[in-house]
Design a protein around this motif. Structure first.
Motif, PDB file in Angstrom:
ATOM      1  N   ALA A  63      -8.107 -14.971  -3.047  1.00  0.00           N
ATOM      2  CA  ALA A  63      -7.529 -15.496  -1.807  1.00  0.00           C
ATOM      3  C   ALA A  63      -8.062 -14.755  -0.597  1.00  0.00           C
ATOM      4  O   ALA A  63      -8.278 -13.537  -0.630  1.00  0.00           O
ATOM      5  CB  ALA A  63      -6.011 -15.401  -1.866  1.00  0.00           C
ATOM      6  N   LEU A  64      -8.262 -15.507   0.473  1.00  0.00           N
ATOM      7  CA  LEU A  64      -8.651 -14.899   1.745  1.00  0.00           C
ATOM      8  C   LEU A  64      -7.958 -15.633   2.878  1.00  0.00           C
ATOM      9  O   LEU A  64      -7.506 -16.771   2.733  1.00  0.00           O
ATOM     10  CB  LEU A  64     -10.172 -14.906   1.929  1.00  0.00           C
ATOM     11  CG  LEU A  64     -10.924 -16.240   2.005  1.00  0.00           C
ATOM     12  CD1 LEU A  64     -10.887 -16.848   3.391  1.00  0.00           C
ATOM     13  CD2 LEU A  64     -12.380 -16.036   1.609  1.00  0.00           C
TER      14      LEU A  64
ATOM     15  N   PHE B 271      -9.399 -10.137   2.897  1.00  0.00           N
ATOM     16  CA  PHE B 271      -8.989 -10.332   1.508  1.00  0.00           C
ATOM     17  C   PHE B 271      -8.568  -8.984   0.928  1.00  0.00           C
ATOM     18  O   PHE B 271      -8.979  -7.915   1.405  1.00  0.00           O
ATOM     19  CB  PHE B 271     -10.124 -10.952   0.681  1.00  0.00           C
ATOM     20  CG  PHE B 271     -11.426 -10.214   0.740  1.00  0.00           C
ATOM     21  CD1 PHE B 271     -11.766  -9.265  -0.220  1.00  0.00           C
ATOM     22  CD2 PHE B 271     -12.338 -10.467   1.763  1.00  0.00           C
ATOM     23  CE1 PHE B 271     -12.972  -8.577  -0.166  1.00  0.00           C
ATOM     24  CE2 PHE B 271     -13.555  -9.786   1.825  1.00  0.00           C
ATOM     25  CZ  PHE B 271     -13.872  -8.842   0.858  1.00  0.00           C
ATOM     26  N   TRP B 272      -7.728  -9.064  -0.114  1.00  0.00           N
ATOM     27  CA  TRP B 272      -7.168  -7.854  -0.720  1.00  0.00           C
ATOM     28  C   TRP B 272      -8.000  -7.422  -1.928  1.00  0.00           C
ATOM     29  O   TRP B 272      -8.424  -8.248  -2.738  1.00  0.00           O
ATOM     30  CB  TRP B 272      -5.736  -8.099  -1.199  1.00  0.00           C
ATOM     31  CG  TRP B 272      -4.715  -8.262  -0.124  1.00  0.00           C
ATOM     32  CD1 TRP B 272      -4.244  -9.435   0.385  1.00  0.00           C
ATOM     33  CD2 TRP B 272      -4.011  -7.221   0.562  1.00  0.00           C
ATOM     34  NE1 TRP B 272      -3.304  -9.194   1.353  1.00  0.00           N
ATOM     35  CE2 TRP B 272      -3.127  -7.846   1.485  1.00  0.00           C
ATOM     36  CE3 TRP B 272      -4.035  -5.830   0.490  1.00  0.00           C
ATOM     37  CZ2 TRP B 272      -2.290  -7.116   2.321  1.00  0.00           C
ATOM     38  CZ3 TRP B 272      -3.203  -5.104   1.324  1.00  0.00           C
ATOM     39  CH2 TRP B 272      -2.342  -5.750   2.223  1.00  0.00           C
TER      40      TRP B 272
ATOM     41  N   ASN C 156      -5.561  -2.835  -0.737  1.00  0.00           N
ATOM     42  CA  ASN C 156      -6.321  -2.526   0.477  1.00  0.00           C
ATOM     43  C   ASN C 156      -6.884  -3.827   1.044  1.00  0.00           C
ATOM     44  O   ASN C 156      -7.625  -4.537   0.362  1.00  0.00           O
ATOM     45  CB  ASN C 156      -7.452  -1.552   0.125  1.00  0.00           C
ATOM     46  CG  ASN C 156      -8.263  -1.116   1.326  1.00  0.00           C
ATOM     47  OD1 ASN C 156      -7.911  -1.393   2.464  1.00  0.00           O
ATOM     48  ND2 ASN C 156      -9.371  -0.437   1.062  1.00  0.00           N
ATOM     49  N   MET C 157      -6.527  -4.146   2.268  1.00  0.00           N
ATOM     50  CA  MET C 157      -7.065  -5.348   2.890  1.00  0.00           C
ATOM     51  C   MET C 157      -8.387  -5.015   3.589  1.00  0.00           C
ATOM     52  O   MET C 157      -8.436  -4.197   4.503  1.00  0.00           O
ATOM     53  CB  MET C 157      -6.090  -5.951   3.897  1.00  0.00           C
ATOM     54  CG  MET C 157      -6.658  -7.182   4.611  1.00  0.00           C
ATOM     55  SD  MET C 157      -5.464  -8.001   5.701  1.00  0.00           S
ATOM     56  CE  MET C 157      -4.437  -8.820   4.473  1.00  0.00           C
ATOM     57  N   LEU C 158      -9.456  -5.697   3.150  1.00  0.00           N
ATOM     58  CA  LEU C 158     -10.756  -5.581   3.810  1.00  0.00           C
ATOM     59  C   LEU C 158     -10.869  -6.708   4.831  1.00  0.00           C
ATOM     60  O   LEU C 158     -10.589  -7.867   4.528  1.00  0.00           O
ATOM     61  CB  LEU C 158     -11.890  -5.682   2.792  1.00  0.00           C
ATOM     62  CG  LEU C 158     -11.906  -4.621   1.684  1.00  0.00           C
ATOM     63  CD1 LEU C 158     -13.107  -4.840   0.775  1.00  0.00           C
ATOM     64  CD2 LEU C 158     -11.922  -3.214   2.273  1.00  0.00           C
TER      65      LEU C 158
ATOM     66  N   GLN D  92     -11.125  -1.376   6.635  1.00  0.00           N
ATOM     67  CA  GLN D  92     -10.084  -1.456   5.616  1.00  0.00           C
ATOM     68  C   GLN D  92      -8.748  -1.032   6.194  1.00  0.00           C
ATOM     69  O   GLN D  92      -8.664  -0.382   7.237  1.00  0.00           O
ATOM     70  CB  GLN D  92     -10.436  -0.586   4.416  1.00  0.00           C
ATOM     71  CG  GLN D  92     -10.419   0.909   4.686  1.00  0.00           C
ATOM     72  CD  GLN D  92     -10.700   1.734   3.433  1.00  0.00           C
ATOM     73  OE1 GLN D  92     -10.975   1.201   2.368  1.00  0.00           O
ATOM     74  NE2 GLN D  92     -10.627   3.059   3.557  1.00  0.00           N
ATOM     75  N   SER D  93      -7.690  -1.408   5.452  1.00  0.00           N
ATOM     76  CA  SER D  93      -6.345  -1.116   5.938  1.00  0.00           C
ATOM     77  C   SER D  93      -5.829   0.237   5.470  1.00  0.00           C
ATOM     78  O   SER D  93      -5.060   0.891   6.174  1.00  0.00           O
ATOM     79  CB  SER D  93      -5.373  -2.215   5.486  1.00  0.00           C
ATOM     80  OG  SER D  93      -5.290  -2.271   4.056  1.00  0.00           O
ATOM     81  N   THR D  94      -6.250   0.673   4.282  1.00  0.00           N
ATOM     82  CA  THR D  94      -5.737   1.948   3.765  1.00  0.00           C
ATOM     83  C   THR D  94      -6.772   2.628   2.882  1.00  0.00           C
ATOM     84  O   THR D  94      -7.483   1.968   2.124  1.00  0.00           O
ATOM     85  CB  THR D  94      -4.443   1.742   2.954  1.00  0.00           C
ATOM     86  OG1 THR D  94      -3.960   3.024   2.490  1.00  0.00           O
ATOM     87  CG2 THR D  94      -4.649   0.838   1.769  1.00  0.00           C
ATOM     88  N   PRO D  95      -6.859   3.954   2.959  1.00  0.00           N
ATOM     89  CA  PRO D  95      -7.794   4.689   2.100  1.00  0.00           C
ATOM     90  C   PRO D  95      -7.137   5.286   0.859  1.00  0.00           C
ATOM     91  O   PRO D  95      -7.773   6.069   0.135  1.00  0.00           O
ATOM     92  CB  PRO D  95      -8.270   5.808   3.031  1.00  0.00           C
ATOM     93  CG  PRO D  95      -7.047   6.125   3.840  1.00  0.00           C
ATOM     94  CD  PRO D  95      -6.310   4.811   4.017  1.00  0.00           C
ATOM     95  N   LEU D  96      -5.873   4.964   0.589  1.00  0.00           N
ATOM     96  CA  LEU D  96      -5.151   5.642  -0.481  1.00  0.00           C
ATOM     97  C   LEU D  96      -5.574   5.140  -1.856  1.00  0.00           C
ATOM     98  O   LEU D  96      -5.715   3.935  -2.088  1.00  0.00           O
ATOM     99  CB  LEU D  96      -3.652   5.447  -0.302  1.00  0.00           C
ATOM    100  CG  LEU D  96      -3.050   6.025   0.985  1.00  0.00           C
ATOM    101  CD1 LEU D  96      -1.544   5.850   0.989  1.00  0.00           C
ATOM    102  CD2 LEU D  96      -3.430   7.501   1.167  1.00  0.00           C
ATOM    103  N   ALA D  97      -5.771   6.064  -2.767  1.00  0.00           N
ATOM    104  CA  ALA D  97      -6.175   5.739  -4.126  1.00  0.00           C
ATOM    105  C   ALA D  97      -5.174   4.803  -4.781  1.00  0.00           C
ATOM    106  O   ALA D  97      -3.954   4.971  -4.645  1.00  0.00           O
ATOM    107  CB  ALA D  97      -6.316   7.023  -4.946  1.00  0.00           C
TER     108      ALA D  97
END
Length: 363
Positions: A228-229, A270-271, A193-195, A184-189
């Motif tokens: 979207a991906l 994808f987001w 987040n892009m997986l 993932q791109s970010t762990p922020l709540a």
């Protein structure tokens, strides 16, 4: 020439006896194709047996559908014995003409485990009928029929799904993902987040293969049939989108024309929106379903009853830092950012005076 001379005898045989398959994947419907060229005319209702197609999951049947070319070479139903792996074909009203190539195809379901191709043979056992017209002009059937003795068939040695020498009948492998990873791109709540998923397959995965990622729960992204991906190489997946189910935590994508090639690494991204609360991360798994499509003896493309399953397996996660925090690339691992130190003070308390406020923060 000269075979009408009294007691001139030849051995009936198949001068060409080839056999191959459409797909080598475990559990799939597999179109078996047999090519025969007899050195004598084989009369209608004669029985031709292909032997030792062992290991198939197809149950016994007295009505196994077959397709043949030229038309009427064989009747359109055959006897199938699972234990012996024998298919008994009946020559059709057109019979089999000497020196002519006759192709017959039929579906068998591959075993669920890998196996080498069995030793397949062909024979026409006491079924080449002795027909003649006697001196009175009456057609007679002789007491003894002729036979074509059992002989090993020549197995196809072409590639299938990018795998060399996998066209031999019932040569079966179990397809897997050689590589399956996710990060993932970010762990922020509550952040977008892009997986990103990295895949590499053990064979070619053709067009219309369905791939399912599971275990992606606890997001705030609503269910969508067209999430979207993006992919690399580009346009590897149909419509550049997938089917997202928020409640089930699944993402389903469909392979585009051209398929996925053995040895090529594919990345799809994808987001999603992270949860509002802390989360230790997802345990993601992957499965796939590979279609069994083939061209039958008549040149018509057919779809087999059973697709080849790629059994569920775990997807490894990245072990990397995100935002300078260790091991935060785990998919859907979420933490709430906070200041460990947060103080504020001032320089001067008098009214109307300039006052410097100093804030100390440590993340």
């Amino acid at each position: 020439a000269g075979s009408a001379a009294p007691l001139t005898v030849i051995q009936a045989a198949f001068t060409s006896k080839a056999i191959g398959q459409s797909i080598p994947l475990a559990g799939a419907s597999n179109l078996i194709s047999v090519t025969l060229v007899p050195n004598v005319d084989v009369t209608a209702t004669s029985r031709v047996t292909v032997t030792s197609l062992t290991g198939s999951l197809t149950p016994n049947s007295s009505a196994l559908p077959v397709t043949s070319f030229p038309a009427l070479s064989f009747e359109n139903l055959a006897d199938w014995n699972n234990a012996s792996g024998a298919v008994v074909l009946t020559a059709g009203s057109g019979g089999l003409s000497a020196g002519v190539e006759h192709v017959v195809s039929f579906w068998l379901r591959n075993p669920s485990d890998a196996q080498a191709s069995p030793g397949v043979g062909v024979e026409a056992d006491e079924s080449l009928h002795s027909l003649a017209v006697d001196a009175l002009g009456v057609a007679r059937v002789g007491v003894y029929d002729a036979s074509i003795p059992l002989i090993a068939m020549v197995k196809a040695n072409e590639s299938r799904l990018g795998l060399a020498d996998h066209a031999a009948p019932l040569h079966v492998i179990v397809p897997v993902f050689n590589t399956a990873g996710i990060g993932q791109s970010t762990p922020l709540a509550e952040a977008s987040n892009m997986l990103s998923v990295t895949l590499q397959t053990s064979c070619d995965f053709p067009e219309d293969t369905w791939i399912t990622l599971s275990g992606l729960n606890s997001t705030q992204t609503a269910t969508s049939a067209t999430l979207a991906l993006t992919s690399s190489p580009t346009s590897a997946f149909q419509s550049d989108s997938g089917t997202w189910d928020q409640d089930a935590g699944t993402m389903v994508v469909r392979v585009e024309a051209g398929g996925l090639s053995l040895g090529t690494e594919y990345v799809l991204s994808f987001w999603v929106r992270n949860s509002a609360t802390a989360n230790t991360g997802a345990h993601v798994s992957i499965t796939a379903s590979i279609p069994s499509t083939a061209e039958d003896a008549g040149g018509v493309e057919r779809q087999g009853t059973y697709d080849a399953p790629v059994l569920e397996a775990g997807v490894s996660h990245l072990v990397e830092e995100r935002l300078s925090v260790d091991d935060m690339a785990v998919p859907l691992r979420v933490f709430l950012p906070a200041f460990d130190v947060q103080t504020i003070g001032q320089s001067y308390p008098l009214i109307s005076a300039s006052n410097m406020l100093s804030v100390t923060m440590q993340a």
